[in-house]
Design an enzyme around this catalytic site. Sequence first.
Site, PDB file in Angstrom:
ATOM      1  N   ASP A 287     -15.626  31.255  87.380  1.00 61.84           N
ATOM      2  CA  ASP A 287     -15.229  30.665  88.650  1.00 61.84           C
ATOM      3  C   ASP A 287     -15.844  29.259  88.699  1.00 61.84           C
ATOM      4  OD1 ASP A 287     -14.101  30.164  91.069  1.00 61.84           O
ATOM      5  OD2 ASP A 287     -14.720  32.039  92.008  1.00 61.84           O
TER       6      ASP A 287
HETATM    7  C1  NOJ Z   1     -13.313  29.103  93.667  1.00 59.48           C
HETATM    8  C2  NOJ Z   1     -12.631  30.373  94.047  1.00 59.48           C
HETATM    9  O1  NOJ Z   1     -13.572  31.421  94.152  1.00 59.48           O
HETATM   10  C3  NOJ Z   1     -11.565  30.791  93.058  1.00 59.48           C
HETATM   11  O2  NOJ Z   1     -10.899  31.911  93.538  1.00 59.48           O
HETATM   12  C4  NOJ Z   1     -10.618  29.651  92.817  1.00 59.48           C
HETATM   13  O3  NOJ Z   1      -9.593  30.048  91.947  1.00 59.48           O
HETATM   14  C5  NOJ Z   1     -11.411  28.495  92.246  1.00 59.48           C
HETATM   15  N1  NOJ Z   1     -12.406  28.073  93.215  1.00 59.48           N
HETATM   16  C6  NOJ Z   1     -10.515  27.320  91.881  1.00 59.48           C
HETATM   17  O4  NOJ Z   1     -10.046  26.710  93.010  1.00 59.48           O
END
Ligand code: NOJ
Length: 749
Positions: A287
């Site tokens: 993430d």
């Molecule tokens: C953080 C989020 O937790 C995740 O779900 C997302 O895909 C990413 N940022 C990218 O934006």
Amino acid sequence: MKKIGSIIRLICLFFLSMQTNLLNAQTKTIAQKVDSVLQLMTIEEKVGQLNQYNDDWTATGPVTKDNDKAKQVKEGTVGSLLNCMGAERTRNWQNVAMQSRLKIPLLFGQDVIHGYKTTFPIPLAEAASWDMDAIQLAARIAATEAAASGIHWTFAPMVDIARDPRWGRVMEGAGEDPYLGSMIATARVKGFQGNKLGDLDAVMACAKHFAAYGAAIGGRDYNSVDMSDRLLWEVYLPPFKAAVDAGAATFMNSFNDLNGVPATGNAYLQRTILKGKWNYSGFVVSDWGSIGEMINHGNVKNSYEAALSAITAGSDMDMESRSYKNNLAQLVKENKVPIAFVDDAVKRILQKKFELGLFDDPFRFSNVQRENKVLNDPEHLKIARQVAAKSIVLLKNQNHLLPISKNTKTIAFIGPLVKEVKQNMGFWSIELPDVDYSKFIVTQWQGVQNKISKNSHLLYAKGCDIEGNNKNGFAEAVETAKKADVVIISVGERRDMSGEAKSRSNIHLPGVQEELIKAIQATGKPVVVLINAGRPLIFNWTADHVPAIVYSWWLGTAAGDAIADVLFGDYNPSAKLPISFPREEGQIPVYYSHFNTGRPAHNDSDLNYVSAYTDLSNSPRYAFGYGLSYSNFKYSNLQLSKSKMRSDETIEVSLQISNIGNYAGEETVQLYLRDRVGSIVRPVKELKDFKKLFLNAGETKTIRFMIDQQKLSFYNQQLQWVAEPGDFDLMIGSSSDDIRLKESFELLN
Ligand code: NOJ
């Protein structure tokens, strides 16, 4: 002469070998092609493939400014960009990648969570439809639009089970139940990926967040998760397994630690379970920044150790933390990380780039003409409206106040959300720079206006804001209500009150909105309350006093039309809650598939040393699976093909459903089981199947379910998936707390 002969021979040989090479290239499997590319790569280029940056255009996380991104792409040290959208922009970046030594194409990833240009209902709302075809179709359209904008990869579906509505990201998933969650995970993965990767309307799906992110302590986003293996396997992992089985091309790990080990550096999750036991062949992206965040977790000292931990645990791509880029080559040179780990990660990523056809034509998704055509397909709006109507839950409808007649003389439409435009899109929606949303989105006001007859009058008053204490608008709202034959009040959250980093300790209807409802209800006019939110909210006074309540979540582009379709009876509501609604925050987590405990309370007034709150019922305000229709459905004639089964046998369950109301409509028939005695305590009820069916008024249909050993199995103490012989209760209901028919059967030794 001899010389000429040998030259001709050489030329022939050259063409022959060209042909064989060509033939080889054509007949080579993707795995062989990946190997040949890998052999050409330097360690820096390999690490580059594992490196993902945010484009400077938009951000969905804390941005690190990088002024030489283009230079790095040219050097072949970036494998993927996120938040880079549009045929033209993706084409431009791909052009930069084509200036690198090996010309390995970039992957463009994006959070296409519930639609691209056409916004569909938020995922939790869609889950309420219990309509797998509709959910799959919504994902299909989202993928078609995104792919036409040059995107190869969506960071969806989020398949995290969520039982805590304080957690803002409940809006992004399918709710509390592993069975429903698994079905929806499958539908979404299939929808995004279409027939096959490489088709111009397919994007790679990404099952996230692996794992247990939805169980953050206290519902506070990014918080720790502490959970037994049994709960992990039984409740939190099944939707991920379903995503693997449906062919999800990628996984994303999660921000949380699980029992003290950050998910990003968690080898048990990624190597043992995902890539080991489940034999997963796609790749795992971290993430946003989560590899670097292991330093904050206190699990590693610095970014060098973070990179070591993440790659060892099986995280293939580093989103935005730069830990791989800055350390991985060195870690390999120092023999801390076997090159095989890096090669494996690179191969998984290259494999997908080949499957998408990017090595044949890196620009194939980035076509402005196609983008224009696909993004303006009117069919998408029609489907968005249908899916939105299917997502609206009718919570209360005393004396058949709804549907409202289109010929009602005067209707007052009151509340802070009536005329809002972008709010209807909900969190995690995409805003494209060249779309005029004031024209594109159907507001609630417009939707109702479009629906009512020419002779009807629609009156408006805002009443109050979503938040704050200002009641200055109450008097006008009350006066407006007094002039009407029926009043609709549209209240709720702002769309950015539920979502990432949007946890709330107080999930009551915000501000003075419930007081506005009280003031209007006091006029004695018939009142319909429409609640817009990304999560279950608490609104006890409204639930007790207002005759009609419609929960519309956030419905997307077609919100206004869909809401009007339901309010005025052109669509008979059919949605059912995918998550329990608490009575108070103090009750959270409240979910239907709880254990019985040693001292179960028999009713709300039973306080005799039982498992109960002394100041609140144990039951939720609205239960999982609950949702009304304008019609009524009668359940009858439950039959089991046998009352005892051996483990290799099945039982056929049949029953009749009759539409005994005046409206044609759909009912979702839910099948729950209870294993009465288990070596591990079993829940009082578990959803094991459901069927949504359409019935004309007066119509009766027979439906069938099949009980097999799978449906009776659970993870025992040794985490083996077993069905233990004994008695089972079978419950067929219209909701988890409205069981209409019951039977029991026995699983034999
Ligand atoms: C953080 C989020 O937790 C995740 O779900 C997302 O895909 C990413 N940022 C990218 O934006």
